[in-house]
Write a protein that holds these residues in place. Structure first.
Motif, mmCIF file in Angstrom:
data_model
loop_
_atom_site.group_PDB
_atom_site.id
_atom_site.type_symbol
_atom_site.label_atom_id
_atom_site.label_comp_id
_atom_site.label_asym_id
_atom_site.label_seq_id
_atom_site.Cartn_x
_atom_site.Cartn_y
_atom_site.Cartn_z
ATOM 1 N N SER A 116 2.279 2.250 -3.186
ATOM 2 C CA SER A 116 1.272 2.507 -4.229
ATOM 3 C C SER A 116 1.308 1.446 -5.321
ATOM 4 O O SER A 116 1.302 1.740 -6.517
ATOM 5 C CB SER A 116 1.460 3.881 -4.879
ATOM 6 N N THR B 289 0.839 -1.203 0.000
ATOM 7 C CA THR B 289 0.000 0.000 0.000
ATOM 8 C C THR B 289 0.871 1.250 0.000
ATOM 9 O O THR B 289 0.640 2.184 -0.773
ATOM 10 C CB THR B 289 -0.911 0.011 1.243
ATOM 11 N N ALA C 124 -4.237 7.059 0.042
ATOM 12 C CA ALA C 124 -5.098 6.033 -0.550
ATOM 13 C C ALA C 124 -6.597 6.304 -0.362
ATOM 14 O O ALA C 124 -7.365 6.235 -1.323
ATOM 15 C CB ALA C 124 -4.743 4.672 0.038
#
Lengths: 354, 532
Positions: free
Chosen positions: A345, A342, B53
């Motif tokens: 990315s 995560t 995110a």
């Protein structure tokens, strides 16, 4: 009054329906695997033993939650998963029980067994590189792929459990810091935003979108045997090869993941459950996994199929070198792996966005 | 006899029970999510919050929703407009072909399009572009617009004759008729039906994952399937729900502002216009291009796959799985429509907050992602089952009553799809002349018998439309069936899911085609058979 009577009759008949299922020799399996070849093996088991195999397939976390909720009246006897991380999770959630079986001890090498004998590996798959046959992949490793083929690598999304397990294994082998650097390097050398499934990665390489794809050896076997000429998968392996990385002398070996099974705690058909897992570890059944589902057998006395053997021969590998890790760590490091991906990315590489 | 029994029944009691029970039922899985969502955040969740995110996920989810909403409503409504107001050749066949894309699950469509792109690469150049969010907007639009088409068509057919005639008398042009009258009047119906397309888009993760688009639903999937992080998954599911409530809220606003009721129950049929040559080019060009993309190409591709993979056909047990599919869908449809009729009848007698609450709660089910709904439901019913099992096992109960039978599957269908029946019937009711109901009651019928003797005959067409949507939606529903079915229970959709999940979309083509054929047959039977 009449209505009440009708209700009672209705309730009783439903109840009767549920109750009249006769007791017979059976074993109930919760499995994440959904292959026709598995069904054929279960049928063979029934034929040999007279024990009926009942199946529910679902995703592993859902099955584990179900078993937890079922408490001391579990509906299934066997938990069968296509990823070692999920087996470790099942164990940690306390839904499995220790099994002592001489047959399993003999058939399944200890590195593919849980330390407390709660689950047993049954088949293996390698996380390999698929490469454009116009390049020379000799000497390719997980570590040097970004320098050998910068900007030419593709993979599917980070939610894919096999990618997560690959990263988790690198956390164990290289350490968290080195694994983080590795993931960052990989992401910044991706040729496109992760999309598609494993087989689509091979198609993308065939189309010239990239030189190297990270994929599962099992899917390469399916690609080789694709007979549907109308499919975009057809003929892909003419131009795309399979390469097992990290086979050199001082190298760490290819990442292997296993499918494995364990007996659920308080299982109502424990004996049948053990019989089924023993059956699946038997030499001829292991060879069948390898021939029909392109998986590597765990049982050392079983021969891998000629197709799988040919991949090794093409790469001049006599004995496939695997990561020397206890597969339970895939579960332990899963969260770390997902976080690393995560933060890097993985699903939206910064050099490719916009 | 039945009506006599109905007249005597205390309808108030029936209504109160239904009005409380149904919402309670629908809320069950939601409660599970909310409880889980307030659990301690995992390390993963905190990292997501810190990083870009979450923000990016919200932005791309909004982009997706806006684009899909705009395109589905434009295509769906224009089709409904054309088919209602113009004489179009091959009307019956085109009508079916316009609806059929809905019968193809979006992710099967996405996978199938990979093969279509392989043959027709120029389509990939056009549609797999950043504007279409790497192809995902294209897929959702093409396979979800029929929601808008179905609802708009039945609305246009019935409700606008008076306005249109008045407008003709006043000498308005066609354009001004469309933009000043038809479109504004239809807005609530368009938005209401578009919501279903958006709900489906929001809760799907397979297509966006396949095309590499990072939306909120992908984080539900990511958290849940890596280490079963139910807390993070629930938090994200809750964010999606908040977005859905926001959408429902907008829809309510659009509905309450203006309300046009039609005075008559029986409308004069619309006089269909013969298009001139330019209109013809536009109309046929538009219809054919969408039909080719949404129905013809995928179906031809699937046929081709079936032929190429014919050796898989005997493995599929197609008769048994088709029978299983029809069994669970027909039971569920009858159950859902019956209860939806009762509950909508209650709703129209309610006023103010109670009415809003009831109607909002009742549509929640569709908004909950299937994956979360299925698990939530299982966790509740296994508790009930264990309780019953303990109670009755001494006298011979040897299996779980709900969770090891198709009962839980039907309950799952009920919770998921009740909202479709409910919201469609409510909007049909709103268009109905309520004076009729009052007359019936003055004549001594109670509400329940009014429902059966007056409402149902009037609502017949709407009920049929609801049955079609329910049938299509249930046939292609994958997650609920997959997660809640008893041992060894296979349906068409579980086989589609199994083979597609195994990256064998070409084998999944056969059960997919059966689903499409069943849908086509049902549409023909209900739409055409009903006219006679």
């Amino acid at each position: 009054m009449k209505k009440l009577l009708m209700f009672v009759v209705l309730a009783l008949s439903i109840f009767g329906l549920a109750a009249c299922q006769e007791s017979k020799q059976e074993v109930n399996v919760y499995t994440t695997r959904h292959y026709d070849s598995d069904d054929a093996l279960y049928a063979q088991f029934t034929e040999e033993t007279g024990i009926t195999v009942n199946i529910i397939n679902d995703k592993a976390p859902a099955l584990i939650e179900k078993v937890k909720a079922e408490g001391d009246v579990p509906q299934a006897d066997v938990f069968f998963s296509a990823d070692a991380g999920y087996l470790a999770l099942a164990k940690n959630e306390g839904i499995l029980q220790t099994v002592s079986s001489e047959i399993l001890a003999e058939n399944v090498p200890s590195k593919y067994q849980d330390v407390d004998d709660m689950w047993f590996g049954l088949t293996k798959r390698a996380r390999v590189f698929l490469y454009d046959k116009s390049i020379d992949p000799t000497g390719l490793t997980y570590e040097n792929v970004t320098t050998m083929f910068p900007g030419e690598i593709i993979a599917r999304s980070s939610s894919n459990i096999y990618n997560q397990s690959l990263v988790a294994s690198l956390v164990e082998v290289l350490g968290e810091d080195a694994a983080t650097i590795w993931v960052n390097e990989l992401v910044s050398n991706m040729a496109r935003v992760p999309e598609g499934n494993d087989r689509d990665q091979a198609v993308a390489v065939a189309n010239g979108d990239a030189k190297i794809a990270i994929a599962n050896s099992y899917y390469y076997g399916k690609l080789v045997n694709e007979s549907d000429e109308s499919s975009s998968y057809y003929g892909v392996t003419d131009t795309v090869g399979i390469y097992f990385p990290n086979q050199g002398e001082d190298e760490t070996g290819v990442h292997m993941n296993i499918s494995g099974a364990g007996v659920i705690k308080n299982a109502q058909n424990k004996d049948n459950a053990i019989k089924l897992i023993e059956f699946l570890s038997r030499t001829d059944v292991q060879e069948s996994f390898s021939a029909t589902n392109y998986e590597f057998p765990v049982n050392e006395s079983a021969n891998m199929s000629t197709l799988l053997q040919s991949w090794l021969d093409d790469q001049n590998v006599t004995e496939l070198k695997e990561q020397t890790i206890n597969l339970s760590v895939l579960g332990e490091h899963n969260e770390t792996a997902v976080i690393i991906m995560t933060n890097a990315s993985w699903d939206n590489p910064s050099h490719l966005s916009n | 006899m039945l009506t006599n029994l109905l007249r005597k029944t205390n309808d108030r009691l029936v209504f109160i029970i239904m009005g409380l029970l149904v919402p309670l039922f629908v809320l069950l899985p939601l409660v599970q999510i909310v409880i889980k969502a307030f659990g301690d955040p995992s390390r993963y969740y905190l990292i997501l919050l810190e990083s870009q995110a979450l923000f990016d996920g919200v932005i791309s989810t909004f982009e997706l929703v806006i684009k899909v909403g705009l395109f589905t409503s434009t295509i769906g409504f224009l089709f409904a407009y054309i088919m209602t107001f113009y004489q179009v050749r091959w009307q019956k066949v085109l009508n079916i072909l316009i609806i059929l894309p809905l019968a193809i699950p979006v992710y099967v469509a996405a996978y199938t399009y990979t093969n279509i792109y392989y043959y027709l690469p120029f389509l990939e150049t056009v549609f797999k572009t950043p504007f279409f969010m790497n192809g995902s907007v294209f897929i959702y639009t093409l396979f979800l617009y029929p929601y808008v088409y179905l609802a708009s068509k039945s609305y246009l057919k019935k409700n606008l004759t008076d306005y249109i005639e008045a407008s003709h008398t006043l000498g308005r042009s066609k354009w001004s008729l469309f933009f000043k009258i038809i479109l504004p009047l239809s807005r609530p119906v368009i938005i209401g039906s578009m919501l279903f397309a958006l709900f489906e888009t929001l809760s799907d993760f397979a297509v966006v994952e396949y095309y590499g688009v990072l939306t909120l639903s992908r984080y539900v999937n990511l958290a849940w399937f890596s280490q079963g992080d139910l807390v993070t998954a629930s938090k994200f599911a809750l964010y999606i729900l908040v977005m859905m409530f926001f959408l429902i809220f907008i829809e309510r606003l659009s509905r309450t502002k203006k309300r046009y009721a039609s005075a008559e129950v029986i409308h004069r049929p619309i006089v269909k216009e013969i298009p001139n040559i330019y209109e013809k080019i536009i109309i046929y060009g538009f219809i054919f291009s969408i039909i080719i993309l949404g129905a013809v190409l995928p179906i031809v591709q699937m046929l081709l796959s079936v032929i190429m993979n014919y050796h898989y056909i005997p493995r599929l047990d197609i008769l048994l799985i088709t029978f299983n599919t029809l069994k669970i869908t027909s039971i569920s449809i009858v159950l859902i429509i019956t209860i939806a009729l009762l509950l909508t009848t209650i709703t129209i007698y309610l006023k103010g907050v109670k009415r809003h609450l009831l109607s909002t709660i009742s549509v929640i089910g569709y908004a909950i992602p299937s994956m979360v709904l299925a698990l939530g439901l299982y966790l509740v019913f296994i508790k009930i089952d264990i309780f019953l099992y303990r109670l009755f096992s001494p006298i011979g109960l040897n299996s779980m009553l709900f969770t090891s039978s198709i009962l839980i599957l039907i309950i799952g269908f009920f919770i998921k799809f009740f909202s479709i029946a409910y919201s469609n019937l409510i909007s049909a009711y709103n268009r109905m002349d309520h004076a009729l109901l009052e007359t019936s009651e003055i004549l001594g019928e109670n509400k329940l018998s009014t429902l059966i003797r007056v409402n149902i005959p009037i609502l017949k067409r709407s009920i049929i439309a609801v049955a079609i949507i329910l049938f299509i939606d249930m046939l292609k529903e994958l997650t609920i069936v997959y997660s809640l079915r008893p041992f060894n229970f296979k349906t068409l959709s579980t086989e589609v899911y199994r083979y597609a999940g195994n990256e064998m979309i070409n084998v999944a083509a056969f059960p997919s085609l059966i689903i499409i054929i069943l849908c086509a047959l049902l549409i023909i039977y209900l739409e055409e058979g009903n006219k006679k």
